[in-house]
Motif scaffolding. Structure first.
Motif, PDB file in Angstrom:
ATOM      1  N   HIS A   1       0.843  -1.197   0.000  1.00 39.35           N
ATOM      2  CA  HIS A   1       0.000   0.000   0.000  1.00 39.35           C
ATOM      3  C   HIS A   1       0.881   1.251   0.000  1.00 39.35           C
ATOM      4  O   HIS A   1       1.737   1.432   0.880  1.00 39.35           O
ATOM      5  N   ALA A   2       0.711   2.110  -0.989  1.00 35.80           N
ATOM      6  CA  ALA A   2       1.561   3.305  -1.131  1.00 35.80           C
ATOM      7  C   ALA A   2       1.455   4.222   0.081  1.00 35.80           C
ATOM      8  O   ALA A   2       2.457   4.814   0.508  1.00 35.80           O
ATOM      9  N   GLY A   3       0.281   4.348   0.656  1.00 33.23           N
ATOM     10  CA  GLY A   3       0.103   5.195   1.832  1.00 33.23           C
ATOM     11  C   GLY A   3       0.882   4.686   3.031  1.00 33.23           C
ATOM     12  O   GLY A   3       1.496   5.461   3.775  1.00 33.23           O
ATOM     13  N   ARG A   4       0.880   3.380   3.229  1.00 31.34           N
ATOM     14  CA  ARG A   4       1.635   2.791   4.340  1.00 31.34           C
ATOM     15  C   ARG A   4       3.134   2.947   4.133  1.00 31.34           C
ATOM     16  O   ARG A   4       3.883   3.161   5.067  1.00 31.34           O
ATOM     17  N   ARG A   5       3.575   2.829   2.881  1.00 36.99           N
ATOM     18  CA  ARG A   5       4.998   3.006   2.596  1.00 36.99           C
ATOM     19  C   ARG A   5       5.414   4.453   2.857  1.00 36.99           C
ATOM     20  O   ARG A   5       6.487   4.717   3.395  1.00 36.99           O
ATOM     21  N   LEU A   6       4.560   5.396   2.483  1.00 37.93           N
ATOM     22  CA  LEU A   6       4.828   6.812   2.745  1.00 37.93           C
ATOM     23  C   LEU A   6       4.863   7.070   4.250  1.00 37.93           C
ATOM     24  O   LEU A   6       5.724   7.794   4.747  1.00 37.93           O
ATOM     25  N   GLU A   7       3.918   6.464   4.959  1.00 38.79           N
ATOM     26  CA  GLU A   7       3.873   6.616   6.410  1.00 38.79           C
ATOM     27  C   GLU A   7       5.153   6.079   7.054  1.00 38.79           C
ATOM     28  O   GLU A   7       5.709   6.701   7.960  1.00 38.79           O
ATOM     29  N   ALA A   8       5.650   4.944   6.576  1.00 37.22           N
ATOM     30  CA  ALA A   8       6.877   4.364   7.123  1.00 37.22           C
ATOM     31  C   ALA A   8       8.079   5.270   6.851  1.00 37.22           C
ATOM     32  O   ALA A   8       8.933   5.459   7.725  1.00 37.22           O
ATOM     33  N   GLY A   9       8.143   5.849   5.669  1.00 35.72           N
ATOM     34  CA  GLY A   9       9.233   6.763   5.350  1.00 35.72           C
ATOM     35  C   GLY A   9       9.202   8.015   6.211  1.00 35.72           C
ATOM     36  O   GLY A   9      10.236   8.471   6.716  1.00 35.72           O
ATOM     37  N   SER A  10       8.005   8.548   6.404  1.00 39.06           N
ATOM     38  CA  SER A  10       7.854   9.736   7.254  1.00 39.06           C
ATOM     39  C   SER A  10       8.185   9.404   8.703  1.00 39.06           C
ATOM     40  O   SER A  10       8.802  10.212   9.409  1.00 39.06           O
ATOM     41  N   ALA A  11       7.803   8.217   9.137  1.00 38.44           N
ATOM     42  CA  ALA A  11       8.097   7.792  10.510  1.00 38.44           C
ATOM     43  C   ALA A  11       9.596   7.653  10.721  1.00 38.44           C
ATOM     44  O   ALA A  11      10.119   7.990  11.795  1.00 38.44           O
ATOM     45  N   LEU A  12      10.306   7.182   9.704  1.00 41.32           N
ATOM     46  CA  LEU A  12      11.756   7.042   9.815  1.00 41.32           C
ATOM     47  C   LEU A  12      12.423   8.402   9.986  1.00 41.32           C
ATOM     48  O   LEU A  12      13.307   8.570  10.835  1.00 41.32           O
TER      49      LEU A  12
END
Length: 84
Positions: A36-47
């Motif tokens: 899911h692109a949104g979850r991947r974006l969320e993980a990048g932002s969280a990092l």
């Protein structure tokens, strides 16, 4: 379905995807994370948020910055710190 993997609908994917192909996709997701692109974006932002937080001396974990991700247990170090 995602990029036409298995078909255009879930019903088509269930008809076309073999059991072994589904297992392969499961292993891929376990290794690399959500498709899911949104979850991947969320993980990048969280990092990025975690790195910024740690520069200030914080002790949060990456999952603390991911509101849509489910927590799976507690790390041993965190549990020991909280139970003291």
């Amino acid at each position: 379905m995602l990029n036409g993997v298995g078909g255009r609908t879930i019903a088509e994917a269930k008809e076309r995807m073999t059991y072994h192909e589904a297992l392969a996709w499961g292993r891929y997701i376990d290794r690399y994370g959500s498709l899911h692109a949104g979850r991947r974006l969320e993980a990048g932002s969280a990092l990025v948020a975690l790195q910024t937080h740690r520069l200030g001396g914080g002790t949060a974990e990456m999952i603390d910055f991911m509101p849509h991700e489910l927590r799976r247990g507690v790390s041993l170090e965190r549990a020991m710190n909280e139970w003291r």
